[in-house]
Design a protein around this motif. Structure first.
Motif, PDB file in Angstrom:
ATOM      1  N   UNK A 175     -91.994 -19.914 -72.825  1.00 36.08           N
ATOM      2  CA  UNK A 175     -92.129 -20.851 -73.944  1.00 36.08           C
ATOM      3  C   UNK A 175     -93.511 -21.494 -74.000  1.00 36.08           C
ATOM      4  N   UNK A 176     -94.172 -21.632 -72.861  1.00 37.29           N
ATOM      5  CA  UNK A 176     -95.501 -22.247 -72.852  1.00 37.29           C
ATOM      6  C   UNK A 176     -96.547 -21.324 -73.457  1.00 37.29           C
ATOM      7  N   UNK A 177     -96.267 -20.020 -73.510  1.00 39.26           N
ATOM      8  CA  UNK A 177     -97.169 -19.044 -74.136  1.00 39.26           C
ATOM      9  C   UNK A 177     -96.334 -18.130 -75.021  1.00 39.26           C
ATOM     10  N   UNK A 178     -95.869 -18.658 -76.148  1.00 40.86           N
ATOM     11  CA  UNK A 178     -94.877 -17.932 -76.961  1.00 40.86           C
ATOM     12  C   UNK A 178     -95.386 -16.639 -77.582  1.00 40.86           C
ATOM     13  N   UNK A 179     -96.697 -16.456 -77.636  1.00 41.49           N
ATOM     14  CA  UNK A 179     -97.232 -15.221 -78.235  1.00 41.49           C
ATOM     15  C   UNK A 179     -97.596 -14.175 -77.183  1.00 41.49           C
ATOM     16  N   UNK A 180     -97.452 -14.516 -75.927  1.00 42.72           N
ATOM     17  CA  UNK A 180     -97.872 -13.608 -74.858  1.00 42.72           C
ATOM     18  C   UNK A 180     -96.709 -12.748 -74.379  1.00 42.72           C
ATOM     19  N   UNK A 181     -97.021 -11.487 -74.109  1.00 41.48           N
ATOM     20  CA  UNK A 181     -96.051 -10.588 -73.494  1.00 41.48           C
ATOM     21  C   UNK A 181     -96.361 -10.528 -71.997  1.00 41.48           C
ATOM     22  N   UNK A 182     -95.374 -10.851 -71.179  1.00 44.43           N
ATOM     23  CA  UNK A 182     -95.539 -10.863 -69.727  1.00 44.43           C
ATOM     24  C   UNK A 182     -94.942  -9.588 -69.134  1.00 44.43           C
ATOM     25  N   UNK A 183     -95.651  -8.997 -68.196  1.00 43.18           N
ATOM     26  CA  UNK A 183     -95.056  -7.873 -67.472  1.00 43.18           C
ATOM     27  C   UNK A 183     -94.022  -8.402 -66.480  1.00 43.18           C
ATOM     28  N   UNK A 184     -93.148  -7.543 -66.044  1.00 39.28           N
ATOM     29  CA  UNK A 184     -92.166  -7.944 -65.038  1.00 39.28           C
ATOM     30  C   UNK A 184     -92.851  -8.395 -63.752  1.00 39.28           C
ATOM     31  N   UNK A 185     -93.956  -7.712 -63.415  1.00 43.11           N
ATOM     32  CA  UNK A 185     -94.683  -8.073 -62.203  1.00 43.11           C
ATOM     33  C   UNK A 185     -95.277  -9.474 -62.310  1.00 43.11           C
ATOM     34  N   UNK A 186     -95.791  -9.832 -63.471  1.00 42.20           N
ATOM     35  CA  UNK A 186     -96.340 -11.186 -63.658  1.00 42.20           C
ATOM     36  C   UNK A 186     -95.248 -12.240 -63.526  1.00 42.20           C
ATOM     37  N   UNK A 187     -94.111 -11.982 -64.110  1.00 43.82           N
ATOM     38  CA  UNK A 187     -93.002 -12.935 -64.020  1.00 43.82           C
ATOM     39  C   UNK A 187     -92.460 -13.003 -62.594  1.00 43.82           C
ATOM     40  N   UNK A 188     -92.409 -11.877 -61.912  1.00 47.65           N
ATOM     41  CA  UNK A 188     -91.949 -11.870 -60.522  1.00 47.65           C
ATOM     42  C   UNK A 188     -92.866 -12.727 -59.662  1.00 47.65           C
ATOM     43  N   UNK A 189     -94.173 -12.558 -59.802  1.00 47.72           N
ATOM     44  CA  UNK A 189     -95.133 -13.299 -58.978  1.00 47.72           C
ATOM     45  C   UNK A 189     -95.107 -14.790 -59.281  1.00 47.72           C
ATOM     46  N   UNK A 190     -94.916 -15.158 -60.547  1.00 42.74           N
ATOM     47  CA  UNK A 190     -95.014 -16.563 -60.946  1.00 42.74           C
ATOM     48  C   UNK A 190     -93.720 -17.339 -60.765  1.00 42.74           C
ATOM     49  N   UNK A 191     -92.586 -16.695 -60.999  1.00 44.31           N
ATOM     50  CA  UNK A 191     -91.304 -17.400 -61.006  1.00 44.31           C
ATOM     51  C   UNK A 191     -90.448 -17.058 -59.787  1.00 44.31           C
ATOM     52  N   UNK A 192     -90.584 -15.835 -59.295  1.00 45.53           N
ATOM     53  CA  UNK A 192     -89.707 -15.372 -58.207  1.00 45.53           C
ATOM     54  C   UNK A 192     -90.550 -14.929 -57.016  1.00 45.53           C
ATOM     55  N   UNK A 193     -91.400 -15.827 -56.536  1.00 42.89           N
ATOM     56  CA  UNK A 193     -92.356 -15.465 -55.491  1.00 42.89           C
ATOM     57  C   UNK A 193     -91.692 -15.036 -54.194  1.00 42.89           C
ATOM     58  N   UNK A 194     -90.428 -15.434 -53.976  1.00 42.23           N
ATOM     59  CA  UNK A 194     -89.739 -15.075 -52.734  1.00 42.23           C
ATOM     60  C   UNK A 194     -88.962 -13.764 -52.863  1.00 42.23           C
ATOM     61  N   UNK A 195     -89.101 -13.093 -54.008  1.00 43.24           N
ATOM     62  CA  UNK A 195     -88.425 -11.810 -54.226  1.00 43.24           C
ATOM     63  C   UNK A 195     -89.471 -10.700 -54.296  1.00 43.24           C
ATOM     64  N   UNK A 196     -89.027  -9.459 -54.077  1.00 42.23           N
ATOM     65  CA  UNK A 196     -89.970  -8.340 -54.096  1.00 42.23           C
ATOM     66  C   UNK A 196     -89.526  -7.202 -55.005  1.00 42.23           C
TER      67      UNK A 196
END
Length: 223
Positions: free
Chosen positions: A167-188
């Motif tokens: 929601x903070x960047x509503x026009x941006x498309x995030x890759x799964x890897x970007x979301x994994x690193x930013x939100x789920x740092x303890x997952x691989x």
């Protein structure tokens, strides 16, 4: 010490540990209410206001996660920390998925517990503006989406963080890897991203998160 009188519910069936936690938290300036089973914990939260919840997972009568899930279903968004002897990654993921903001395994370090509670208290007390999302407004500090006409949806910590990032960047498309690193740092495994997108869609509708084939995810289209 806490900056203000903070009321915390400690739901723990081990009475010696409960008494130790009560003494510790009172020395830190908290107002402590004890419950020794899940039903008593649920009744306490439904009948008086709390600033924080500290729940054992394996409570008698009613499991701590069942209580927390019931509270979230009713729109109660009081920040909760699960304190449990079940400390495997899958246990922590389940706790966070079912509504906890934090999860700490027993045996625990006292200073770490106190620090985590202070962080939860700051998050819950901090002022926040809303973020536009499809169908409503996300209030990240409350982990809540207001849908209008008094209707709200409570999110888990990870659901909240994922939706807030989109929601903070509503026009941006995030890759799964970007979301994994930013939100789920303890997952691989990027599969956890797909799982939480599924959770969000179940709660808010499929339109809340847009799948961009071959790339990743973006916030759904706003009105």
């Amino acid at each position: 010490m806490t900056d203000e009188r903070t009321r915390i519910l400690v739901a723990e069936d081990d009475r010696r540990l409960a008494a130790m936690l009560e003494q510790l938290l009172r020395s830190e300036g908290y107002e402590v209410v004890l419950a020794h089973d899940g039903q008593a914990a649920l009744h306490a939260v439904l009948t008086r206001p709390f600033d924080l919840l500290l729940f054992d997972r394996g409570l008698p009568v009613r499991d701590g996660l069942d209580v927390l899930e019931a509270l979230r279903a009713q729109g109660n968004a009081v920040p909760a920390l699960i304190l449990s002897a079940l400390g495997n990654p899958s246990d922590r993921v389940e706790g966070l998925t079912r509504g906890a903001e934090d999860y700490l395994a027993k045996p625990f370090d006292i200073d770490e517990l106190l620090a985590r509670l202070r962080v939860l208290r700051r998050k819950s007390a901090a002022p926040t503006g809303g973020l536009a999302v499809p169908g409503g407004v996300l209030h990240p500090q409350r982990h809540q989406v207001d849908l209008g006409e008094g209707r709200t949806v409570v999110l888990s910590e990870r659901e909240n963080d994922l939706l807030a990032m989109l929601a903070r960047r509503p026009r941006q498309v995030f890759t799964r890897e970007e979301l994994l690193d930013s939100v789920f740092a303890d997952a691989d495994d990027t599969g956890v991203v797909d799982s939480y997108v599924h959770h969000l869609r179940k709660k808010l509708g499929r339109e809340c998160v847009l799948t961009v084939r071959g790339v990743g995810y973006a916030l759904g289209r706003l009105p």
